[in-house]
Scaffold this motif. Sequence first.
Motif, PDB file in Angstrom:
ATOM      1  N   GLY A   1      15.905  30.012 -48.957  1.00 44.09           N
ATOM      2  CA  GLY A   1      16.098  29.367 -47.655  1.00 44.09           C
ATOM      3  C   GLY A   1      17.493  28.820 -47.434  1.00 44.09           C
ATOM      4  O   GLY A   1      17.660  27.765 -46.815  1.00 44.09           O
TER       5      GLY A   1
ATOM      6  N   THR B   1      12.356  37.284 -38.019  1.00 43.93           N
ATOM      7  CA  THR B   1      11.409  36.168 -38.104  1.00 43.93           C
ATOM      8  C   THR B   1      11.990  34.959 -37.372  1.00 43.93           C
ATOM      9  O   THR B   1      13.195  34.883 -37.099  1.00 43.93           O
ATOM     10  CB  THR B   1      11.132  35.797 -39.572  1.00 43.93           C
ATOM     11  N   SER B   2      11.117  34.005 -37.069  1.00 46.17           N
ATOM     12  CA  SER B   2      11.580  32.828 -36.321  1.00 46.17           C
ATOM     13  C   SER B   2      12.641  32.049 -37.094  1.00 46.17           C
ATOM     14  O   SER B   2      13.606  31.533 -36.508  1.00 46.17           O
ATOM     15  CB  SER B   2      10.393  31.919 -35.993  1.00 46.17           C
ATOM     16  N   ARG B   3      12.479  31.973 -38.423  1.00 50.50           N
ATOM     17  CA  ARG B   3      13.455  31.212 -39.222  1.00 50.50           C
ATOM     18  C   ARG B   3      14.848  31.841 -39.134  1.00 50.50           C
ATOM     19  O   ARG B   3      15.858  31.160 -38.949  1.00 50.50           O
ATOM     20  CB  ARG B   3      12.996  31.142 -40.678  1.00 50.50           C
ATOM     21  N   THR B   4      14.928  33.157 -39.236  1.00 47.39           N
ATOM     22  CA  THR B   4      16.221  33.843 -39.169  1.00 47.39           C
ATOM     23  C   THR B   4      16.806  33.762 -37.767  1.00 47.39           C
ATOM     24  O   THR B   4      18.020  33.577 -37.592  1.00 47.39           O
ATOM     25  CB  THR B   4      16.057  35.319 -39.590  1.00 47.39           C
TER      26      THR B   4
ATOM     27  N   THR C   1      18.312  30.437 -37.362  1.00 47.92           N
ATOM     28  CA  THR C   1      19.560  30.351 -38.134  1.00 47.92           C
ATOM     29  C   THR C   1      20.707  31.032 -37.400  1.00 47.92           C
ATOM     30  O   THR C   1      21.817  30.491 -37.317  1.00 47.92           O
ATOM     31  CB  THR C   1      19.373  30.995 -39.519  1.00 47.92           C
TER      32      THR C   1
END
Length: 380
Positions: free
Chosen positions: A51, A95-98, A101
Amino acid sequence: MASLGSTKTRAFLRLLTSVGGSRTQDTLKLLPFIVMAVVALIDFGSGPTAGLLPLLALGPAFASVACGLARTTVVGVIALALCVALGLYNDILWTSRTNITMGAILGVTMASVLASAGRLRHERQLADVRSVAEAAQRVLLRPVPRRAGPEIGVAVSYTSATAEARIGGDLYEVVTTPHGVRIIVGDVQGKGLEAVETAAVVLGAFREAAHDEAKLQGLVARLENALTRELSGEQFVTAILAEITGGASITVINCGHPPPMVLGSGGGHWFADPPDEALPLGMGPLKAGEPVPHQIPFEPGDQVLFYTDGVIEARNGAGQFYPLPARAHLLNGADPQLALDALRADLLRHVGRPLGDDAAMLLLRHRAARQATSSASSAA
């Protein structure tokens, strides 16, 4: 030799400072790439569970500190490209995390570009202010002649207490007039631009009146009149006015200023305290009468050091004042300016930090004895 060594030492220290400053700038410019490389390597080895992708935003953030607009933009593009590449490698690209970012990197890059533009604008403004300050210095504190007549050597030193400033509330001038060589060394009460303005008034009035007034008392009166027109409140100026007419002495009027230090040709030194000290300039209404001049011996080989209270009131970390009498031997160098530079360097070493007050020094040296000695040696 001691003075020459001191000059070489100060030049070497300036070189080290400039080298250290350039190295720091180079490091700051490389830091964004180093941070992004470290983050990418750790994420590449650890996989998606680490992460660390949000840390790529540190690259453009650090770039705004030392890089220009183009370089900051390039760093942001590289950070975004690394985020996409690592997302593909770890199979988490959309993905939502990427996505969050990448949005964060894009936002930080835009903010960093704006911050970099503001920093560059501020640096240009600071450069303009410094150039104006240098011009003001040349007008206010003009370079004094290295010689005042065939027998008198002159040296000056000025250290401002204000960071990044070249001028302050201390003042000095040497003028050759039909009445002899006339000198002023003074200290304006207070600091900042108001003190600089007052110093400009005093110097302007002195440069004009020094040629017109036959006596030092008349010169003091002209300065008083100029300050009466310009000063506001309770501001005043301590000053010493001196006149050299070619004899074996200097005529001095002390207006509330620290007494000059006289260094005899035989090696002794003392402070020339006035028998009748006048009030500082700008306090004319409180004066009971005309200031009384007194004589300071100035034989061949003698020296007279005029200074402001920023010299004798300079303290080190332990609270000890600068011991000017104990450092009188530093003024025995062959060249007056190098000798005074050595004394200034010793003052700064004693304090060990920026001075708390402006410090001006003016050294007069009667060269006749040294020249006669040199001629005799050549003849032998």
